[in-house]
Design a protein around this motif. Structure first.
Motif, PDB file in Angstrom:
ATOM      1  N   TYR A 199      13.278 -12.194   2.253  1.00 40.33           N
ATOM      2  CA  TYR A 199      12.358 -10.846   2.232  1.00 40.33           C
ATOM      3  C   TYR A 199      12.533 -10.134   1.007  1.00 40.33           C
ATOM      4  CZ  TYR A 199       9.075  -6.843   2.734  1.00 40.33           C
ATOM      5  OH  TYR A 199       7.641  -6.299   2.395  1.00 40.33           O
ATOM      6  N   ARG A 221       6.240   5.008  -5.769  1.00 37.53           N
ATOM      7  CA  ARG A 221       6.380   4.033  -7.282  1.00 37.53           C
ATOM      8  C   ARG A 221       6.687   4.938  -8.704  1.00 37.53           C
ATOM      9  NH1 ARG A 221       3.266   1.902  -3.419  1.00 37.53           N
ATOM     10  NH2 ARG A 221       2.352   3.770  -1.737  1.00 37.53           N
ATOM     11  N   VAL A 239      10.967  -0.809   3.971  1.00 41.82           N
ATOM     12  CA  VAL A 239      10.291  -1.869   4.858  1.00 41.82           C
ATOM     13  C   VAL A 239      11.623  -2.347   5.771  1.00 41.82           C
ATOM     14  CG1 VAL A 239       9.100  -4.050   5.127  1.00 41.82           C
ATOM     15  CG2 VAL A 239       8.330  -1.836   4.106  1.00 41.82           C
ATOM     16  N   ILE A 254       6.939  -9.312  -3.806  1.00 39.22           N
ATOM     17  CA  ILE A 254       8.961  -8.626  -3.645  1.00 39.22           C
ATOM     18  C   ILE A 254       9.579  -9.362  -4.519  1.00 39.22           C
ATOM     19  CG2 ILE A 254       9.469  -8.913  -0.932  1.00 39.22           C
ATOM     20  CD1 ILE A 254       6.950  -7.572  -1.128  1.00 39.22           C
ATOM     21  N   HIS A 284      -3.005   5.837   1.698  1.00 41.12           N
ATOM     22  CA  HIS A 284      -2.689   5.790  -0.001  1.00 41.12           C
ATOM     23  C   HIS A 284      -3.169   4.683  -0.067  1.00 41.12           C
ATOM     24  CE1 HIS A 284       0.325   3.622   2.258  1.00 41.12           C
ATOM     25  NE2 HIS A 284       0.961   2.692   0.813  1.00 41.12           N
ATOM     26  N   ARG A 286      -2.473  -5.435  -1.393  1.00 45.59           N
ATOM     27  CA  ARG A 286      -2.367  -5.524  -1.771  1.00 45.59           C
ATOM     28  C   ARG A 286      -1.270  -6.532  -2.872  1.00 45.59           C
ATOM     29  NH1 ARG A 286      -3.629  -1.205  -1.044  1.00 45.59           N
ATOM     30  NH2 ARG A 286      -2.446   0.413  -0.305  1.00 45.59           N
ATOM     31  N   HIS A 317      -5.342   2.999  -4.132  1.00 44.25           N
ATOM     32  CA  HIS A 317      -4.392   3.008  -5.387  1.00 44.25           C
ATOM     33  C   HIS A 317      -6.053   2.480  -6.343  1.00 44.25           C
ATOM     34  CE1 HIS A 317      -0.638   2.924  -4.152  1.00 44.25           C
ATOM     35  NE2 HIS A 317      -0.754   1.215  -3.958  1.00 44.25           N
ATOM     36  N   ASP A 343       6.796  -0.631  -6.541  1.00 45.45           N
ATOM     37  CA  ASP A 343       6.849  -0.030  -5.379  1.00 45.45           C
ATOM     38  C   ASP A 343       8.720  -0.136  -4.628  1.00 45.45           C
ATOM     39  OD1 ASP A 343       4.043   0.072  -4.902  1.00 45.45           O
ATOM     40  OD2 ASP A 343       3.779  -1.914  -5.436  1.00 45.45           O
ATOM     41  N   ASN A 365       0.612  -7.609  -5.401  1.00 40.97           N
ATOM     42  CA  ASN A 365       1.995  -7.364  -5.457  1.00 40.97           C
ATOM     43  C   ASN A 365       3.519  -8.483  -5.391  1.00 40.97           C
ATOM     44  OD1 ASN A 365       2.243  -7.562  -2.634  1.00 40.97           O
ATOM     45  ND2 ASN A 365       3.129  -5.728  -2.853  1.00 40.97           N
ATOM     46  N   HIS A 381       1.464   3.245   6.452  1.00 39.14           N
ATOM     47  CA  HIS A 381       2.577   3.148   8.064  1.00 39.14           C
ATOM     48  C   HIS A 381       3.514   3.498   7.711  1.00 39.14           C
ATOM     49  CE1 HIS A 381       3.269   1.640   3.425  1.00 39.14           C
ATOM     50  NE2 HIS A 381       2.288   1.650   3.470  1.00 39.14           N
ATOM     51  N   HIS A 420      -4.350   2.474   3.311  1.00 40.92           N
ATOM     52  CA  HIS A 420      -4.019   2.207   4.886  1.00 40.92           C
ATOM     53  C   HIS A 420      -2.887   3.227   5.112  1.00 40.92           C
ATOM     54  CE1 HIS A 420      -1.103  -0.878   2.373  1.00 40.92           C
ATOM     55  NE2 HIS A 420      -0.546   0.373   2.320  1.00 40.92           N
ATOM     56  N   GLN A 474       3.144  -4.403  -9.032  1.00 43.85           N
ATOM     57  CA  GLN A 474       2.223  -4.602  -7.839  1.00 43.85           C
ATOM     58  C   GLN A 474       1.363  -4.727  -9.764  1.00 43.85           C
ATOM     59  OE1 GLN A 474      -1.241  -2.540  -5.268  1.00 43.85           O
ATOM     60  NE2 GLN A 474       1.174  -2.301  -5.222  1.00 43.85           N
ATOM     61  N   LEU A 499       9.741   0.505  -1.123  1.00 43.14           N
ATOM     62  CA  LEU A 499       9.662   0.761   0.329  1.00 43.14           C
ATOM     63  C   LEU A 499      11.030   0.545   0.774  1.00 43.14           C
ATOM     64  CD1 LEU A 499       7.009  -0.762  -0.952  1.00 43.14           C
ATOM     65  CD2 LEU A 499       5.860  -0.079   1.482  1.00 43.14           C
TER      66      LEU A 499
HETATM   67  C1  1HN Z   1       2.270  -1.612   0.521  1.00 50.41           C
HETATM   68  O1  1HN Z   1       1.810  -0.891   1.339  1.00 50.41           O
HETATM   69  C2  1HN Z   1       2.672  -1.472  -0.908  1.00 50.41           C
HETATM   70  O2  1HN Z   1       0.325   0.128  -0.277  1.00 50.41           O
HETATM   71  C3  1HN Z   1       2.915  -1.874  -1.801  1.00 50.41           C
HETATM   72  O3  1HN Z   1       0.564   0.054  -2.416  1.00 50.41           O
HETATM   73  C4  1HN Z   1       4.331  -2.808  -1.792  1.00 50.41           C
HETATM   74  C5  1HN Z   1       5.499  -4.028   0.068  1.00 50.41           C
HETATM   75  C6  1HN Z   1       5.460  -4.625   1.254  1.00 50.41           C
HETATM   76  C7  1HN Z   1       5.115  -4.081   2.334  1.00 50.41           C
HETATM   77  C8  1HN Z   1       4.323  -2.841   2.072  1.00 50.41           C
HETATM   78  C9  1HN Z   1       1.080  -0.384  -1.304  1.00 50.41           C
HETATM   79  C10 1HN Z   1       4.292  -3.251  -0.002  1.00 50.41           C
HETATM   80  C11 1HN Z   1       3.790  -2.592   0.449  1.00 50.41           C
END
Ligand code: 1HN
Length: 345
Positions: free
Chosen positions: A110, A140, A192, A102, A174, A98, A176, A188, A100, A134, A132, A121, A190
Protein backbone atom coordinates in the motif's frame (compact mmCIF):
# COMPACT_ATOMS: atom_id res chain seq x y z
CA UNK A 1 -8.38 -32.83 42.37
CA UNK A 2 -4.58 -32.59 42.02
CA UNK A 3 -2.79 -32.09 38.79
CA UNK A 4 0.75 -32.89 37.69
CA UNK A 5 2.46 -31.34 34.71
CA UNK A 6 3.18 -33.75 31.85
CA UNK A 7 4.66 -32.23 28.69
CA UNK A 8 2.44 -29.18 28.68
CA UNK A 9 -0.68 -31.07 29.66
CA UNK A 10 -2.23 -31.89 33.00
CA UNK A 11 -3.33 -35.39 33.91
CA UNK A 12 -6.14 -35.18 36.40
CA UNK A 13 -6.12 -37.61 39.24
CA UNK A 14 -9.75 -38.39 39.50
CA UNK A 15 -11.70 -40.04 42.27
CA UNK A 16 -11.80 -43.85 42.14
CA UNK A 17 -14.30 -45.20 39.66
CA UNK A 18 -14.16 -42.26 37.22
CA UNK A 19 -12.16 -42.10 33.97
CA UNK A 20 -9.01 -40.00 33.96
CA UNK A 21 -9.14 -37.14 31.40
CA UNK A 22 -6.29 -35.15 29.84
CA UNK A 23 -6.95 -31.39 29.55
CA UNK A 24 -4.91 -28.78 27.62
CA UNK A 25 -2.66 -26.62 29.76
CA UNK A 26 -4.11 -23.14 29.70
CA UNK A 27 -2.49 -21.27 32.52
CA UNK A 28 0.25 -22.50 34.82
CA UNK A 29 -0.08 -21.58 38.47
CA UNK A 30 2.39 -19.17 40.08
CA UNK A 31 3.75 -22.19 41.98
CA UNK A 32 4.30 -24.16 38.76
CA UNK A 33 6.12 -21.21 37.22
CA UNK A 34 8.20 -20.68 40.35
CA UNK A 35 9.36 -24.28 40.37
CA UNK A 36 10.29 -24.56 36.67
CA UNK A 37 13.32 -26.84 36.58
CA UNK A 38 14.87 -25.63 33.30
CA UNK A 39 14.71 -22.68 30.91
CA UNK A 40 13.01 -24.90 28.31
CA UNK A 41 10.32 -25.82 30.82
CA UNK A 42 9.91 -22.16 31.78
CA UNK A 43 9.58 -21.11 28.11
CA UNK A 44 6.90 -23.79 27.59
CA UNK A 45 4.97 -22.45 30.56
CA UNK A 46 5.29 -18.83 29.42
CA UNK A 47 3.81 -19.46 25.97
CA UNK A 48 0.16 -19.90 27.05
CA UNK A 49 0.28 -16.82 29.30
CA UNK A 50 1.57 -14.61 26.45
CA UNK A 51 4.87 -13.75 28.06
CA UNK A 52 8.24 -13.94 26.34
CA UNK A 53 11.69 -14.07 27.85
CA UNK A 54 13.27 -10.73 26.86
CA UNK A 55 16.74 -12.17 27.44
CA UNK A 56 16.20 -14.94 24.87
CA UNK A 57 15.38 -12.36 22.09
CA UNK A 58 13.92 -14.60 19.39
CA UNK A 59 13.55 -11.34 17.36
CA UNK A 60 15.63 -8.32 18.34
CA UNK A 61 13.76 -5.21 19.44
CA UNK A 62 16.63 -2.74 19.25
CA UNK A 63 19.26 -2.13 16.59
CA UNK A 64 22.00 0.45 16.15
CA UNK A 65 20.62 2.30 13.09
CA UNK A 66 17.32 2.38 11.17
CA UNK A 67 16.53 -0.77 9.21
CA UNK A 68 15.50 0.60 5.84
CA UNK A 69 12.51 -1.41 4.64
CA UNK A 70 11.41 1.13 2.01
CA UNK A 71 13.50 1.89 -1.09
CA UNK A 72 13.93 5.11 -3.09
CA UNK A 73 11.67 4.96 -6.16
CA UNK A 74 10.25 7.06 -9.00
CA UNK A 75 6.83 7.01 -10.74
CA UNK A 76 6.13 8.33 -14.23
CA UNK A 77 3.39 10.91 -14.69
CA UNK A 78 3.12 9.98 -18.39
CA UNK A 79 2.26 6.40 -17.42
CA UNK A 80 -0.12 7.53 -14.66
CA UNK A 81 -1.87 9.91 -17.09
CA UNK A 82 -2.33 7.07 -19.59
CA UNK A 83 -3.79 4.81 -16.89
CA UNK A 84 -6.07 7.56 -15.54
CA UNK A 85 -7.33 8.31 -19.06
CA UNK A 86 -8.26 4.63 -19.39
CA UNK A 87 -9.91 4.76 -15.94
CA UNK A 88 -11.83 7.84 -17.19
CA UNK A 89 -13.47 5.58 -19.80
CA UNK A 90 -13.93 2.67 -17.45
CA UNK A 91 -15.05 4.11 -14.10
CA UNK A 92 -17.02 7.21 -13.10
CA UNK A 93 -17.10 9.26 -9.90
CA UNK A 94 -20.41 7.66 -8.93
CA UNK A 95 -18.68 4.31 -8.63
CA UNK A 96 -15.28 5.52 -7.50
CA UNK A 97 -15.06 7.60 -4.32
CA UNK A 98 -11.88 8.90 -5.99
CA UNK A 99 -10.44 8.07 -9.44
CA UNK A 100 -6.88 7.70 -8.25
CA UNK A 101 -3.77 5.56 -8.56
CA UNK A 102 -1.91 4.75 -5.34
CA UNK A 103 1.90 4.83 -5.66
CA UNK A 104 2.79 1.55 -4.03
CA UNK A 105 6.24 0.98 -2.62
CA UNK A 106 5.73 -1.22 0.43
CA UNK A 107 6.47 -4.87 0.98
CA UNK A 108 2.73 -5.21 1.82
CA UNK A 109 1.68 -3.19 -1.23
CA UNK A 110 0.00 0.00 0.00
CA UNK A 111 2.22 2.81 1.28
CA UNK A 112 4.65 4.98 -0.68
CA UNK A 113 6.81 5.43 2.44
CA UNK A 114 6.45 4.35 6.08
CA UNK A 115 4.20 7.33 6.97
CA UNK A 116 3.09 8.87 3.66
CA UNK A 117 1.07 7.66 0.68
CA UNK A 118 0.95 9.48 -2.65
CA UNK A 119 -1.61 9.02 -5.42
CA UNK A 120 -2.35 10.53 -8.82
CA UNK A 121 -5.95 11.58 -9.29
CA UNK A 122 -7.99 12.69 -12.32
CA UNK A 123 -11.41 14.29 -12.66
CA UNK A 124 -13.12 14.78 -16.02
CA UNK A 125 -14.96 17.87 -17.28
CA UNK A 126 -18.34 18.26 -15.57
CA UNK A 127 -17.59 15.64 -12.91
CA UNK A 128 -17.74 15.94 -9.15
CA UNK A 129 -15.90 13.78 -6.65
CA UNK A 130 -18.20 13.68 -3.61
CA UNK A 131 -17.26 15.33 -0.32
CA UNK A 132 -15.98 13.42 2.66
CA UNK A 133 -13.75 13.95 5.66
CA UNK A 134 -11.23 11.78 7.42
CA UNK A 135 -8.60 12.00 10.13
CA UNK A 136 -5.66 11.59 7.71
CA UNK A 137 -4.22 14.95 6.65
CA UNK A 138 -4.13 15.44 2.90
CA UNK A 139 -2.74 17.87 0.35
CA UNK A 140 -2.67 18.15 -3.41
CA UNK A 141 -0.14 19.41 -5.95
CA UNK A 142 -1.92 20.27 -9.20
CA UNK A 143 -0.14 18.94 -12.31
CA UNK A 144 -2.44 19.67 -15.27
CA UNK A 145 -5.71 21.59 -15.00
CA UNK A 146 -7.50 24.49 -16.67
CA UNK A 147 -9.39 27.30 -14.93
CA UNK A 148 -12.62 25.80 -13.57
CA UNK A 149 -11.07 22.85 -11.69
CA UNK A 150 -11.56 23.29 -7.94
CA UNK A 151 -11.72 21.75 -4.50
CA UNK A 152 -14.27 22.72 -1.84
CA UNK A 153 -12.64 22.61 1.61
CA UNK A 154 -15.00 23.26 4.55
CA UNK A 155 -17.34 25.24 2.32
CA UNK A 156 -14.58 27.28 0.65
CA UNK A 157 -14.01 26.94 -3.10
CA UNK A 158 -10.29 26.85 -3.94
CA UNK A 159 -9.14 26.92 -7.54
CA UNK A 160 -6.72 24.27 -8.76
CA UNK A 161 -4.18 25.44 -11.33
CA UNK A 162 -0.85 23.78 -12.24
CA UNK A 163 1.75 24.28 -9.48
CA UNK A 164 -0.92 25.15 -6.86
CA UNK A 165 -0.90 23.32 -3.54
CA UNK A 166 -4.20 22.81 -1.69
CA UNK A 167 -4.51 21.53 1.89
CA UNK A 168 -7.24 19.41 3.45
CA UNK A 169 -6.17 18.97 7.08
CA UNK A 170 -7.49 16.33 9.51
CA UNK A 171 -11.34 16.23 9.56
CA UNK A 172 -11.91 19.02 6.99
CA UNK A 173 -14.69 18.31 4.48
CA UNK A 174 -13.37 18.14 0.93
CA UNK A 175 -14.76 17.36 -2.51
CA UNK A 176 -13.49 18.11 -6.00
CA UNK A 177 -15.17 19.49 -9.11
CA UNK A 178 -14.28 20.39 -12.68
CA UNK A 179 -16.18 23.06 -14.63
CA UNK A 180 -13.44 23.36 -17.26
CA UNK A 181 -13.33 21.57 -20.60
CA UNK A 182 -10.15 19.63 -19.84
CA UNK A 183 -9.42 16.72 -17.53
CA UNK A 184 -7.68 17.85 -14.32
CA UNK A 185 -4.77 15.79 -12.94
CA UNK A 186 -3.09 16.18 -9.60
CA UNK A 187 -0.97 14.45 -7.00
CA UNK A 188 -2.50 13.64 -3.59
CA UNK A 189 -0.23 13.19 -0.58
CA UNK A 190 -1.66 11.83 2.68
CA UNK A 191 -0.44 10.56 6.05
CA UNK A 192 -2.73 7.50 5.81
CA UNK A 193 0.01 4.93 6.64
CA UNK A 194 0.84 6.84 9.85
CA UNK A 195 -2.85 6.99 10.82
CA UNK A 196 -3.20 3.27 10.09
CA UNK A 197 -0.18 2.56 12.32
CA UNK A 198 -1.44 4.68 15.24
CA UNK A 199 -5.08 3.60 14.60
CA UNK A 200 -7.04 6.89 15.00
CA UNK A 201 -8.71 6.31 11.60
CA UNK A 202 -12.13 7.95 11.19
CA UNK A 203 -13.93 8.58 7.89
CA UNK A 204 -17.32 10.12 7.11
CA UNK A 205 -19.10 10.73 3.80
CA UNK A 206 -20.78 14.16 3.53
CA UNK A 207 -24.53 13.95 4.30
CA UNK A 208 -25.33 15.99 1.15
CA UNK A 209 -23.00 13.98 -1.11
CA UNK A 210 -21.31 17.16 -2.38
CA UNK A 211 -20.71 19.96 0.13
CA UNK A 212 -22.17 23.28 -1.03
CA UNK A 213 -19.63 26.03 -1.55
CA UNK A 214 -20.35 28.96 0.74
CA UNK A 215 -17.43 31.23 -0.16
CA UNK A 216 -15.01 31.64 -3.04
CA UNK A 217 -11.66 32.39 -1.45
CA UNK A 218 -9.42 35.13 -2.77
CA UNK A 219 -6.72 33.90 -0.48
CA UNK A 220 -6.83 31.09 2.01
CA UNK A 221 -4.33 29.44 4.38
CA UNK A 222 -5.41 26.20 2.64
CA UNK A 223 -4.18 27.38 -0.79
CA UNK A 224 -0.65 28.09 -2.03
CA UNK A 225 -1.02 29.50 -5.57
CA UNK A 226 1.82 28.83 -8.01
CA UNK A 227 2.18 32.53 -8.94
CA UNK A 228 2.91 33.37 -5.28
CA UNK A 229 5.34 30.44 -4.97
CA UNK A 230 7.24 31.65 -8.06
CA UNK A 231 7.49 35.16 -6.61
CA UNK A 232 8.85 33.81 -3.31
CA UNK A 233 11.30 31.49 -5.11
CA UNK A 234 12.68 34.45 -7.08
CA UNK A 235 13.32 36.30 -3.79
CA UNK A 236 14.95 33.24 -2.23
CA UNK A 237 17.14 32.75 -5.34
CA UNK A 238 18.52 36.28 -4.91
CA UNK A 239 19.58 35.41 -1.33
CA UNK A 240 20.86 31.85 -2.06
CA UNK A 241 24.43 32.68 -3.20
CA UNK A 242 24.38 30.23 -6.10
CA UNK A 243 22.92 27.35 -4.05
CA UNK A 244 19.45 25.89 -4.83
CA UNK A 245 16.68 28.09 -3.39
CA UNK A 246 14.17 26.50 -0.99
CA UNK A 247 11.03 28.03 0.51
CA UNK A 248 8.62 26.43 2.92
CA UNK A 249 4.85 26.46 2.41
CA UNK A 250 3.27 26.80 5.85
CA UNK A 251 4.97 26.56 9.20
CA UNK A 252 4.46 23.60 8.92
CA UNK A 253 1.43 23.32 6.63
CA UNK A 254 -0.04 20.33 8.46
CA UNK A 255 0.47 18.72 11.90
CA UNK A 256 2.15 15.70 10.33
CA UNK A 257 3.65 17.01 7.08
CA UNK A 258 5.95 19.91 6.15
CA UNK A 259 5.98 21.28 2.60
CA UNK A 260 8.59 23.13 0.61
CA UNK A 261 9.55 24.07 -2.93
CA UNK A 262 13.15 23.61 -4.10
CA UNK A 263 14.42 25.37 -7.20
CA UNK A 264 17.40 23.88 -9.04
CA UNK A 265 18.80 26.24 -11.61
CA UNK A 266 20.45 24.73 -14.70
CA UNK A 267 23.52 22.76 -13.58
CA UNK A 268 22.72 23.00 -9.86
CA UNK A 269 22.53 20.15 -7.37
CA UNK A 270 21.40 19.93 -3.76
CA UNK A 271 23.86 19.36 -0.91
CA UNK A 272 23.91 15.66 0.03
CA UNK A 273 21.53 14.94 2.92
CA UNK A 274 20.71 11.94 5.06
CA UNK A 275 17.82 12.81 7.35
CA UNK A 276 15.51 10.87 9.66
CA UNK A 277 12.34 11.87 7.87
CA UNK A 278 10.50 10.39 4.89
CA UNK A 279 10.22 12.55 1.80
CA UNK A 280 8.00 12.49 -1.29
CA UNK A 281 8.92 14.86 -4.13
CA UNK A 282 6.64 15.99 -6.96
CA UNK A 283 8.31 17.50 -10.04
CA UNK A 284 6.63 20.87 -10.67
CA UNK A 285 8.91 21.92 -13.53
CA UNK A 286 11.88 20.65 -15.52
CA UNK A 287 13.80 17.39 -15.31
CA UNK A 288 16.77 15.87 -13.51
CA UNK A 289 18.02 12.96 -11.45
CA UNK A 290 18.04 11.88 -7.82
CA UNK A 291 21.02 9.79 -6.73
CA UNK A 292 20.51 7.79 -3.55
CA UNK A 293 22.78 5.08 -2.20
CA UNK A 294 24.03 3.75 -5.52
CA UNK A 295 20.78 4.25 -7.49
CA UNK A 296 20.05 7.07 -9.93
CA UNK A 297 16.39 7.90 -10.54
CA UNK A 298 15.55 9.99 -13.63
CA UNK A 299 12.54 12.28 -13.51
CA UNK A 300 10.67 14.97 -15.42
CA UNK A 301 7.61 17.18 -14.95
CA UNK A 302 4.77 15.52 -13.01
CA UNK A 303 6.85 12.53 -11.85
CA UNK A 304 7.03 11.50 -8.19
CA UNK A 305 10.16 10.46 -6.30
CA UNK A 306 10.22 8.95 -2.81
CA UNK A 307 13.32 9.10 -0.63
CA UNK A 308 12.62 7.11 2.54
CA UNK A 309 14.18 8.21 5.83
CA UNK A 310 17.91 7.80 6.42
CA UNK A 311 18.80 7.52 2.72
CA UNK A 312 21.57 9.85 1.61
CA UNK A 313 20.46 11.63 -1.55
CA UNK A 314 21.32 14.39 -4.03
CA UNK A 315 18.99 16.01 -6.60
CA UNK A 316 20.54 17.38 -9.76
CA UNK A 317 19.24 19.16 -12.84
CA UNK A 318 21.04 20.02 -16.08
CA UNK A 319 18.27 22.21 -17.48
CA UNK A 320 16.66 23.55 -14.28
CA UNK A 321 13.76 22.22 -12.22
CA UNK A 322 11.40 22.90 -9.32
CA UNK A 323 10.70 20.10 -6.84
CA UNK A 324 7.81 20.09 -4.37
CA UNK A 325 8.91 18.34 -1.18
CA UNK A 326 6.58 16.74 1.40
CA UNK A 327 8.10 15.23 4.55
CA UNK A 328 6.98 13.82 7.89
CA UNK A 329 9.49 16.11 9.65
CA UNK A 330 6.87 17.61 12.06
CA UNK A 331 6.18 14.11 13.43
CA UNK A 332 9.85 13.19 13.73
CA UNK A 333 10.70 16.56 15.32
CA UNK A 334 7.85 16.46 17.84
CA UNK A 335 8.81 12.94 18.92
CA UNK A 336 12.51 13.79 19.19
CA UNK A 337 13.49 11.43 16.34
CA UNK A 338 14.61 13.99 13.75
CA UNK A 339 18.35 13.62 13.04
CA UNK A 340 20.66 14.66 10.30
CA UNK A 341 23.26 11.98 9.48
CA UNK A 342 26.84 12.39 8.34
CA UNK A 343 27.19 12.31 4.56
CA UNK A 344 30.01 11.08 2.32
CA UNK A 345 31.92 13.90 0.60
C1 1HN B 1 -8.52 10.64 -0.55
O1 1HN B 1 -9.51 10.86 0.31
C2 1HN B 1 -8.32 11.52 -1.63
O2 1HN B 1 -10.04 13.01 -1.00
C3 1HN B 1 -7.29 11.28 -2.50
O3 1HN B 1 -9.12 13.31 -2.91
C4 1HN B 1 -6.44 10.20 -2.34
C5 1HN B 1 -5.72 8.23 -1.12
C6 1HN B 1 -5.90 7.36 -0.08
C7 1HN B 1 -6.93 7.53 0.81
C8 1HN B 1 -7.81 8.62 0.69
C9 1HN B 1 -9.22 12.69 -1.86
C10 1HN B 1 -6.60 9.31 -1.28
C11 1HN B 1 -7.64 9.52 -0.37
Amino acid sequence: MRAASAGGRFRCYCPAGTTPTVIRMTSPTPQQLATSGSLDELYRQLAPIRMGAGWAKPTPSLWPEPKKTFKPAVWSYAQAKGALDAAGRLINTELAERRNLILQNAPDGYATSRTIVAAYQMIMPGEKARSHRHTPNALRLIVDAEPGAYTVVNGERLSMLPGDVVLTPNWCWHGHGNDSRACAYWLDVLDVPLVQLLEPMFFEPHPEEFEKEITVANSSPMHFPWAETQRRLAEARARANGAPAEISLGDPALDTMALSMIELQAGQQTAPRKVMSNAVFGVVQGSGTTASEGETLKWSRGDVIVVPAWHEHVHKSDGGAVLFRVTDEPVMRKLGFLREGAVAH
